[in-house]
Design a protein around this motif. Sequence first.
Motif, PDB file in Angstrom:
ATOM      1  N   GLN A  18       0.788  -1.225   0.004  1.00 42.02           N
ATOM      2  CA  GLN A  18       0.079   0.130  -0.026  1.00 42.02           C
ATOM      3  C   GLN A  18       1.012   1.199   0.078  1.00 42.02           C
ATOM      4  N   LYS A  19       2.011   1.340   0.602  1.00 40.56           N
ATOM      5  CA  LYS A  19       3.023   2.274   0.916  1.00 40.56           C
ATOM      6  C   LYS A  19       3.978   2.470  -0.226  1.00 40.56           C
ATOM      7  N   ARG A  20       3.996   1.632  -1.197  1.00 37.31           N
ATOM      8  CA  ARG A  20       5.247   1.278  -1.755  1.00 37.31           C
ATOM      9  C   ARG A  20       5.380   2.445  -3.012  1.00 37.31           C
ATOM     10  N   LYS A  21       6.914   2.173  -3.436  1.00 35.75           N
ATOM     11  CA  LYS A  21       7.386   3.064  -4.532  1.00 35.75           C
ATOM     12  C   LYS A  21       7.833   1.669  -5.328  1.00 35.75           C
ATOM     13  N   THR A  22       7.758   1.944  -6.621  1.00 37.22           N
ATOM     14  CA  THR A  22       7.791   0.657  -7.329  1.00 37.22           C
ATOM     15  C   THR A  22       8.937   0.927  -8.686  1.00 37.22           C
ATOM     16  N   VAL A  23       9.452   0.132  -8.908  1.00 31.26           N
ATOM     17  CA  VAL A  23      10.338  -0.268 -10.104  1.00 31.26           C
ATOM     18  C   VAL A  23      10.243  -1.592 -10.848  1.00 31.26           C
ATOM     19  N   GLY A  24      10.440  -1.664 -12.209  1.00 27.78           N
ATOM     20  CA  GLY A  24      10.225  -2.902 -12.567  1.00 27.78           C
ATOM     21  C   GLY A  24      10.584  -3.073 -14.129  1.00 27.78           C
ATOM     22  N   ASN A  25      10.833  -4.115 -14.487  1.00 29.48           N
ATOM     23  CA  ASN A  25      11.027  -4.429 -15.991  1.00 29.48           C
ATOM     24  C   ASN A  25      10.461  -5.499 -16.485  1.00 29.48           C
ATOM     25  N   THR A  26      10.701  -6.310 -17.639  1.00 27.31           N
ATOM     26  CA  THR A  26       9.951  -7.392 -18.151  1.00 27.31           C
ATOM     27  C   THR A  26      10.191  -8.494 -17.403  1.00 27.31           C
ATOM     28  N   PHE A  27      11.154  -8.620 -16.456  1.00 23.28           N
ATOM     29  CA  PHE A  27      11.449  -9.852 -15.694  1.00 23.28           C
ATOM     30  C   PHE A  27      11.278  -9.815 -14.235  1.00 23.28           C
ATOM     31  N   PHE A  28      11.205  -8.991 -13.575  1.00 19.22           N
ATOM     32  CA  PHE A  28      10.931  -8.530 -12.233  1.00 19.22           C
ATOM     33  C   PHE A  28      10.329  -7.148 -11.761  1.00 19.22           C
ATOM     34  N   VAL A  29       9.676  -7.117 -10.539  1.00 19.11           N
ATOM     35  CA  VAL A  29       9.047  -5.682  -9.928  1.00 19.11           C
ATOM     36  C   VAL A  29       9.604  -5.594  -8.648  1.00 19.11           C
ATOM     37  N   ILE A  30       9.943  -4.697  -8.400  1.00 24.86           N
ATOM     38  CA  ILE A  30      10.575  -4.145  -6.831  1.00 24.86           C
ATOM     39  C   ILE A  30       9.685  -3.269  -6.528  1.00 24.86           C
ATOM     40  N   TYR A  31       9.036  -3.651  -5.110  1.00 25.85           N
ATOM     41  CA  TYR A  31       8.275  -2.670  -4.463  1.00 25.85           C
ATOM     42  C   TYR A  31       9.335  -2.192  -3.253  1.00 25.85           C
ATOM     43  N   HIS A  32       9.407  -1.108  -2.816  1.00 30.26           N
ATOM     44  CA  HIS A  32      10.245  -0.709  -1.790  1.00 30.26           C
ATOM     45  C   HIS A  32       9.623   0.437  -0.888  1.00 30.26           C
ATOM     46  N   PHE A  33       9.924   0.660   0.410  1.00 30.00           N
ATOM     47  CA  PHE A  33       9.578   1.301   1.155  1.00 30.00           C
ATOM     48  C   PHE A  33      10.469   1.554   2.526  1.00 30.00           C
ATOM     49  N   ASP A  75      20.294   0.410   4.902  1.00 31.11           N
ATOM     50  CA  ASP A  75      19.436   0.100   5.944  1.00 31.11           C
ATOM     51  C   ASP A  75      18.219   0.544   5.982  1.00 31.11           C
ATOM     52  N   LYS A  76      17.187   0.287   6.917  1.00 30.04           N
ATOM     53  CA  LYS A  76      15.872   0.774   7.067  1.00 30.04           C
ATOM     54  C   LYS A  76      15.217   0.778   5.906  1.00 30.04           C
ATOM     55  N   VAL A  77      14.987  -0.252   5.046  1.00 26.72           N
ATOM     56  CA  VAL A  77      14.249  -0.357   3.749  1.00 26.72           C
ATOM     57  C   VAL A  77      13.426  -1.643   3.709  1.00 26.72           C
ATOM     58  N   ASP A  78      12.300  -1.817   3.485  1.00 25.90           N
ATOM     59  CA  ASP A  78      11.845  -2.983   3.048  1.00 25.90           C
ATOM     60  C   ASP A  78      11.732  -3.321   1.834  1.00 25.90           C
ATOM     61  N   ILE A  79      11.978  -4.357   1.118  1.00 25.58           N
ATOM     62  CA  ILE A  79      11.959  -4.610  -0.216  1.00 25.58           C
ATOM     63  C   ILE A  79      11.070  -5.888  -0.636  1.00 25.58           C
ATOM     64  N   PHE A  80      10.338  -5.815  -1.604  1.00 25.78           N
ATOM     65  CA  PHE A  80       9.445  -6.962  -1.909  1.00 25.78           C
ATOM     66  C   PHE A  80       9.576  -7.143  -3.686  1.00 25.78           C
ATOM     67  N   ILE A  81      10.127  -8.504  -3.898  1.00 23.40           N
ATOM     68  CA  ILE A  81      10.386  -8.638  -5.348  1.00 23.40           C
ATOM     69  C   ILE A  81       9.578  -9.694  -5.626  1.00 23.40           C
ATOM     70  N   ILE A  82       9.159  -9.504  -6.722  1.00 22.18           N
ATOM     71  CA  ILE A  82       8.094 -10.199  -7.543  1.00 22.18           C
ATOM     72  C   ILE A  82       8.888 -10.864  -8.969  1.00 22.18           C
ATOM     73  N   ALA A  83       8.849 -12.029  -9.133  1.00 19.73           N
ATOM     74  CA  ALA A  83       9.582 -12.613 -10.466  1.00 19.73           C
ATOM     75  C   ALA A  83       8.546 -12.890 -11.235  1.00 19.73           C
ATOM     76  N   LYS A  84       8.535 -12.378 -12.526  1.00 19.62           N
ATOM     77  CA  LYS A  84       7.402 -12.455 -13.528  1.00 19.62           C
ATOM     78  C   LYS A  84       7.915 -13.735 -14.306  1.00 19.62           C
ATOM     79  N   LEU A  85       6.747 -14.367 -15.168  1.00 17.71           N
ATOM     80  CA  LEU A  85       7.010 -15.423 -15.823  1.00 17.71           C
ATOM     81  C   LEU A  85       7.786 -15.592 -16.765  1.00 17.71           C
TER      82      LEU A  85
END
Length: 118
Positions: A18-33, A75-85
């Motif tokens: 919900q609070k995220r900032k997003t970066v991504g490409n064809t293969f991965f998406v990274i949400y960080h806060f 330090d002090k960052v949360d990361i969520f990595i999603i792998a695309k197909l």
Amino acid sequence: MKKEYRIKKNDEIQSLMQKRKTVGNTFFVIYHFKNHDQEHFRYALSVPKKFGNAVQRNQMKRRIREVIKDCSIIDKVDIFIIAKLKSQELSFNDIKDNIQNLLKKAKILKDGKYEKQE
């Protein structure tokens, strides 16, 4: 990596989404806060079931964990990595390059560098 670096609770992942900032490409998406409650970074991984069987999904997670372990993340960052197909086609070096570039784009690497930790 130690368990204290992982985000496992679903409500923590949902609040990050919900609070995220997003970066991504064809293969991965990274949400960080930025998370000032923790003294170190934390991460979560997601590989969809359509990716393949459990062996293939776990192999991708192990590869991503290895890349994260070798990065010097601020330090002090949360990361969520999603792998695309499409990331299924990548070799380990390609995975490393893609995630490294996304972390640089998100500006969450120390000095913007990728360092091998001994």
